[in-house]
Design a protein around this motif. Structure first.
Motif, short mmCIF file in Angstrom:
data_model
loop_
_atom_site.label_atom_id
_atom_site.label_comp_id
_atom_site.label_asym_id
_atom_site.label_seq_id
_atom_site.Cartn_x
_atom_site.Cartn_y
_atom_site.Cartn_z
N ALA A 326 0.82 -1.22 0.00
CA ALA A 326 0.00 0.00 0.00
C ALA A 326 0.85 1.27 0.00
CB ALA A 326 -0.93 0.00 1.22
N TYR A 327 1.97 1.24 0.71
CA TYR A 327 2.77 2.45 0.90
C TYR A 327 4.05 2.50 0.08
CZ TYR A 327 -0.13 3.07 5.14
OH TYR A 327 -1.16 3.23 6.02
N TRP A 328 4.47 1.37 -0.50
CA TRP A 328 5.76 1.31 -1.18
C TRP A 328 5.63 0.74 -2.59
CZ3 TRP A 328 9.78 3.57 1.36
CH2 TRP A 328 9.63 3.76 2.74
N ARG A 329 6.49 1.20 -3.48
CA ARG A 329 6.56 0.68 -4.85
C ARG A 329 7.89 -0.06 -5.03
NH1 ARG A 329 5.43 4.99 -7.39
NH2 ARG A 329 3.29 4.40 -8.00
N ASP A 330 7.79 -1.35 -5.35
CA ASP A 330 9.01 -2.13 -5.61
C ASP A 330 9.05 -2.64 -7.05
OD1 ASP A 330 7.13 -4.17 -5.62
OD2 ASP A 330 7.90 -5.17 -3.83
#
Length: 533
Positions: A326-330
């Protein structure tokens, strides 16, 4: 419900500055203006507007609250001095926070000075606007005392050039300004406001709880009061946890039930000023030397200032905690065709655990292994200060062009998710672990991937100050709270030195920032610098 959009043009025309200025930049309004309802309403709005100048409209507050902690270090475009704590006395970040707070405080002082003589406002209207101004004054004094320690205390408006200043002890500022202002706000603010963006009673309760947990003099009675205040926000207010963490920072959901208080930025460019720029600062250089990638609105214009530490990424168990996705893009997907990679294919990926040569070799896309993983050769990339997992809370996909810096998103100050963390912390510090774990677990269940709710629960015996800090990092990363949390809980040096590879030379005096040199230079009396700087 309407939003309130405020401009610094109003600010610059309406009040003189409480910063010690030999070259004043502000002009007083016509005589009698503040003695009207219109004048007071405009002045109160100006108090709110000043907050944008050092929060979301620049990196100033973020560099003082997120970088140089256990969860964020400088990216390739960041100022590494805030990691190494080699901060210049003329650094724009400290000067901006100092000066903008005092300009705002003076505006608040003007409200209190004039409001009681306004004939065309009811007593109830006066109480509400005074409570808003007093809350905002307390909020700005909190930032000043946490950053700089003993600072100039003024509860009266200033006019013209002021060349003398005091250094009032933090305890006195708390007892004579911050606590009285917040208690007045709690008693006199309504439970809800018609204008979205104005602080209400529950926002004041929330912040009073946080201040009580920040006061080094606090003991069991204060912790219990903090718990009661935070619990009231949870149980008595209109603010509720959203069902999914991914909805909290959804740009189409900026006015949602979890947000207690936020600063507004208009989609009308004439009202936006610099806009909310935080969308710029957490993006890596995804657009350089990676097949399939060029700069696009979706992934942002990368001013790569804030890179998460490996510790921050490792805090999440992505198999059960929905906050990681939800909070991070990998993962980034190709936006142009490049060889065997077509638009929409994976262009590059940053796994949380190290991949082998064989795993990487089986993919067409690039893989960046974790920063401190074992080296598997120069042909295999690892996370660095240019390419890293991106915090995506502040993505702004409504900008008209890919290079537009003036974002339109609101800046969230208080959320009900944090109220659960405050209640849990307060009960824990009051020695009531069983009560504390109830609030922590309620939040953690809300954050669980479907079907993993029980796995996310912890036992009361699992609670500690470090666990609370870990949980605050997982939930509040990037939201301007971290440096304060580490400092108020006595863990700034210990955890930052351990988990931030650039912060290797921290000293006890780093618990305070340097007083801006400009403040010292313009004083006719001796204004002492903080020790060590």
């Amino acid at each position: 419900m309407k939003k309130i959009f405020l401009t610094s043009i109003i600010l610059s025309l309406l009040f003189s500055c409480d910063v010690l200025e030999e070259d004043p930049k502000t002009v007083l309004p016509p005589d009698g203006y503040y003695d009207t309802k219109t004048g007071i309403e405009t002045l109160v709005n100006a108090c709110y507007a000043r907050l944008r100048s050092f929060t979301a409209s620049s990196t100033n507050l973020l560099q003082l609250t997120e970088q140089g902690t256990d969860i964020f270090e400088a990216g390739v475009d960041g100022d590494v001095n805030f990691d190494t704590y080699s901060i210049s006395l003329t650094a724009g970040q400290i000067t901006s926070v100092w000066e903008n707070c005092y300009i705002g405080i003076n505006a608040c002082n003007n409200v209190m000075y004039y409001i009681h003589s306004v004939p065309d406002m009811s007593e109830s209207e006066k109480k509400v606007r005074e409570a808003e101004a007093r809350f905002l004054r307390a909020y700005m004094y909190y930032h000043l005392t946490m950053q700089f320690g003993d600072v100039h205390l003024s509860l009266e408006p200033t006019v013209g050039v002021q060349t003398e200043a005091n250094r009032t002890p933090v305890s006195q500022i708390l007892d004579e300004a911050i606590y009285p202002d917040l208690r007045f706000a709690v008693e006199n603010l309504p439970t809800s406001q018609n204008d979205y963006g104005r602080i209400d009673q529950f926002g004041a309760k929330f912040f009073l709880s946080y201040v009580l947990l920040s006061d080094e003099r606090s003991g069991t009675p204060e912790f219990e009061e903090a718990a009661t205040l935070a619990t009231s926000v949870i149980n008595d207010s209109q603010y509720k946890l959203l069902e999914e963490r991914s909805l909290v920072f959804d740009q189409d959901n900026d006015m949602n039930s979890e947000i207690i208080w936020s600063l507004q930025f208009s989609e009308d460019e004439s009202l936006r000023e610099n806009g909310n720029e935080t969308h710029l600062y957490f993006a890596p250089k995804y657009d350089v030397n990676i097949p399939g990638m060029v700069r696009v609105i979706e992934y942002g214009r990368p001013y790569s200032r804030f890179k998460p530490t490996q510790f921050a990424i490792d805090l999440y168990d992505e198999t059960m905690d929905s906050r990681y996705q939800a909070y991070w893009r990998d993962t980034w997907y190709a936006v142009v065709d490049a060889g065997n990679i077509m638009i929409g294919d994976t262009a590059f990926y940053l796994p949380k655990q190290m991949w082998s040569k064989e795993q990487i070799g089986s993919k067409e896309y690039m893989v960046f292994n974790p920063e401190f993983s074992e080296s598997i050769g120069s042909d295999y990339s690892k996370v660095n200060n240019r390419v890293y997992v991106q915090m995506k809370k502040f993505d702004d996909v409504k900008r008209l062009t890919m290079n537009e810096t003036k974002g339109t998103r609101d800046w969230v100050c208080f959320r009900v998710a944090e109220a659960y963390l405050l209640a849990g912390e307060a009960y824990f510090r009051a020695g009531k672990q069983d009560e504390a774990v109830k609030f922590i677990n309620e939040l953690r269940r809300n954050c669980a991937i479907d079907g993993k709710e029980q796995e996310m629960e912890i036992a009361a015996s699992d609670l500690s100050i470090d666990f609370i800090l870990d949980e605050r990092a997982r939930e509040l990363c990037g939201e301007g709270k971290r440096w304060y949390d580490l400092k108020r809980l006595g863990k700034l040096i210990e955890r930052t030195s351990k988990y931030n590879p650039k912060a290797t030379n921290m000293k006890p005096y780093h618990f305070l920032r340097p007083i801006p040199q400009s403040q010292i230079d313009r004083c006719s009396n001796l204004y002492e610098q903080n020790p060590g700087w």
